[in-house]
Scaffold this active site. Structure first.
Site, short mmCIF file in Angstrom:
data_model
loop_
_atom_site.label_atom_id
_atom_site.label_comp_id
_atom_site.label_asym_id
_atom_site.label_seq_id
_atom_site.Cartn_x
_atom_site.Cartn_y
_atom_site.Cartn_z
N CYS A 114 1.00 -1.30 0.13
CA CYS A 114 0.08 0.15 -0.08
C CYS A 114 0.74 1.31 -0.11
O CYS A 114 0.18 2.30 -0.32
CB CYS A 114 -0.94 0.08 0.96
N HIS A 250 -3.39 7.65 1.93
CA HIS A 250 -3.79 6.21 1.38
C HIS A 250 -5.23 6.00 1.97
O HIS A 250 -5.57 6.27 3.18
CB HIS A 250 -2.65 5.16 2.18
N ASN A 280 -10.01 -0.01 -0.53
CA ASN A 280 -8.53 0.13 -0.47
C ASN A 280 -7.96 -0.48 -1.87
O ASN A 280 -7.79 -1.70 -1.86
CB ASN A 280 -8.06 -0.84 0.71
O1 UT7 Z 1 -3.63 -0.99 3.52
C1 UT7 Z 1 -3.07 -1.29 4.53
C2 UT7 Z 1 -3.42 -1.17 5.94
N1 UT7 Z 1 -4.48 -1.71 6.08
C3 UT7 Z 1 -5.18 -1.17 6.95
O2 UT7 Z 1 -4.91 0.09 7.40
C4 UT7 Z 1 -6.54 -1.82 7.52
C5 UT7 Z 1 -6.52 -1.43 9.01
N2 UT7 Z 1 -7.45 -2.08 9.87
C6 UT7 Z 1 -8.68 -1.65 9.80
O3 UT7 Z 1 -9.08 -0.89 8.76
C7 UT7 Z 1 -9.66 -2.25 10.72
O4 UT7 Z 1 -9.02 -2.98 11.64
C8 UT7 Z 1 -10.76 -3.09 10.00
C9 UT7 Z 1 -11.96 -2.41 9.24
C10 UT7 Z 1 -9.88 -4.13 9.14
C11 UT7 Z 1 -11.68 -3.98 10.94
O5 UT7 Z 1 -11.96 -3.27 12.19
P1 UT7 Z 1 -11.98 -3.04 13.60
O6 UT7 Z 1 -13.05 -2.22 14.29
O7 UT7 Z 1 -10.61 -3.41 13.86
O8 UT7 Z 1 -12.76 -4.67 13.62
P2 UT7 Z 1 -12.34 -6.00 14.13
O9 UT7 Z 1 -10.90 -6.53 13.47
O10 UT7 Z 1 -11.72 -6.03 15.94
O11 UT7 Z 1 -13.38 -6.84 14.29
C12 UT7 Z 1 -14.55 -6.75 15.24
C13 UT7 Z 1 -15.80 -7.62 14.89
C14 UT7 Z 1 -15.29 -8.93 15.01
O12 UT7 Z 1 -16.21 -9.85 15.63
P3 UT7 Z 1 -16.18 -10.13 17.10
O13 UT7 Z 1 -14.90 -10.99 17.24
O14 UT7 Z 1 -16.06 -8.70 17.96
O15 UT7 Z 1 -17.37 -10.86 17.58
C15 UT7 Z 1 -15.09 -9.63 13.62
O16 UT7 Z 1 -15.23 -10.94 13.66
O17 UT7 Z 1 -16.34 -7.35 13.47
C16 UT7 Z 1 -16.39 -8.80 12.75
N3 UT7 Z 1 -16.12 -8.89 11.69
C17 UT7 Z 1 -16.97 -8.61 10.46
N4 UT7 Z 1 -18.58 -8.40 10.68
C18 UT7 Z 1 -18.93 -8.31 9.44
C19 UT7 Z 1 -14.84 -8.78 10.79
N5 UT7 Z 1 -15.11 -8.57 9.60
C20 UT7 Z 1 -16.48 -8.38 9.43
C21 UT7 Z 1 -17.16 -8.19 8.13
N6 UT7 Z 1 -18.43 -8.03 8.37
N7 UT7 Z 1 -16.72 -8.10 6.79
#
Ligand code: UT7
Length: 323
Positions: A114, A250, A280
């Site tokens: 990225c 980004h 992204n």
């Molecule tokens: O470009 C390179 C750099 N990449 C990035 O910058 C990405 C950085 N990270 C992010 O943007 C965020 O961390 C995400 C958007 C990927 C995730 O957001 P988050 O607020 O950090 O969520 P999380 O990973 O802590 O997941 C929260 C919950 C989980 O459920 P439980 O364990 O709390 O019950 C996941 O299983 O959301 C669940 N979950 C989803 N639910 C519905 C994860 N993916 C999904 C989904 N739809 N697609």
């Protein structure tokens, strides 16, 4: 007199097919509400079998050349950033080079995921300033959908395909504040390889592999690393944050973009946001957003623009330029 790389054209290209969150939720266990709330993404463009990293990169390059009033033969350097090359080799840059008729100049790919466009820009800027080349195309192009695991809802909803390009021209100037790239900083820290990676490759599995990411851990690093590197570039160029007209970040997550801007005290009305439309697109995201804002008239000649990105590796970087 110093030699500086001046941006003289931008271009971009997107696949034909836009896919909304709702459409994705028909096949992936997710919802529009979750994706918008956690990432700000509303849709992404996905390439069909005929749309490749080189074809999107070529279309973006042609648009940038047209904006600069140039043709392929005027270009003697192509640096293309991608994590999804057409083939392991030759470099996708050489395929674009042939397609635009820039044959004979320098052409190669860089891999910084990225942050790839920032790395490519840094390399091209250095080569232009040392006189190795006089006019460069810097391209970020990705068909990231090819390396997504469509069974993994934590990654597949976040990415999209596309390409962006800029034309840089080396110019002699004694105006310290005139147009051109004023300063850049790039970093990598391989200790964090396992937080964002592809689980395959020619030398290990012999397969292309799929994206794996511990998103919430990447998130924490992203805001801090980006704020730090932005401060470094401001210091390097002796620029006050208040003087920046536009930040082109980004486009990974609206919350990361907002968090970084907040840390630097930059108002969101000076930040270009396209993550809602493009998701992204990895190395393509910064030049895609830049081109959109140049074409819709927000970014104007004479303005001070900061580019920044963070990605797998980890890699991260920022670059300040006057348009
Ligand atoms: O470009 C390179 C750099 N990449 C990035 O910058 C990405 C950085 N990270 C992010 O943007 C965020 O961390 C995400 C958007 C990927 C995730 O957001 P988050 O607020 O950090 O969520 P999380 O990973 O802590 O997941 C929260 C919950 C989980 O459920 P439980 O364990 O709390 O019950 C996941 O299983 O959301 C669940 N979950 C989803 N639910 C519905 C994860 N993916 C999904 C989904 N739809 N697609």
């Amino acid at each position: 007199m110093t030699r500086r790389s001046v941006l003289i054209g931008t271009g971009s290209a997107l696949p034909k097919r836009a896919v909304s969150n709702a459409e994705l939720a028909e096949t992936v266990d997710t919802s529009d509400e979750w994706i918008v709330e956690r990432s700000g993404i509303r849709q992404r463009y996905l390439a069909d079998a005929q749309e490749t990293t080189s074809s999107l990169g070529t279309a973006a390059a042609k648009a940038a050349l047209a904006a600069a009033g140039l043709e392929g033969r005027d270009i003697d350097l192509i640096v293309l950033a991608t994590a999804t090359p057409d083939q392991t080799f030759p470099a996708t840059a050489t395929i674009v080079q042939d397609a635009i008729g820039a044959n004979g100049g320098i052409a190669f790919d860089v891999a910084a995921v990225c942050s790839g466009f920032l790395y490519a820009l840094g390399v091209a800027d250095s080569m232009l300033r040392t006189g190795m080349a006089s006019r460069a195309l810097v391209i970020g192009s990705e068909t990231f959908s090819r390396i997504l695991d469509w069974e993994d809802r934590t990654t597949c909803v976040l990415f999209g395909d596309g390409a962006g390009a800029v034309v840089l021209e080396a110019r002699e100037t004694d105006d310290k504040t005139g147009a051109g790239i004023l300063g850049s900083k790039l970093h990598a820290d391989g200790a964090h390889n396992q937080l964002l990676y592809v689980d395959g490759g020619p030398s290990t599995t012999g397969e292309v592999g799929k994206v794996r990411m511990k998103g919430n851990q990447v998130f924490k690093h992203a805001v801090n690393n980006l704020a730090d590197v932005l401060r470094e570039v401001l210091e390097l160029t002796e620029t006050d944050a208040a003087a920046i007209d536009w930040v082109v970040p980004h486009q990974a997550n609206a919350r990361i973009i907002e968090g970084t801007a907040r840390k630097l005290g930059l108002p969101m009305d000076r930040v270009i946001m396209t993550v809602d439309q493009h998701a992204n697109t990895s190395a393509a995201s910064v030049p895609l957003a830049l081109d959109q804002a140049v074409r819709d008239g927000r970014i104007k000649p004479g303005q001070l623009v900061m580019l920044e990105a963070m990605g797998g590796g980890f890699t991260w970087g920022a670059s300040l330029l006057r348009i």
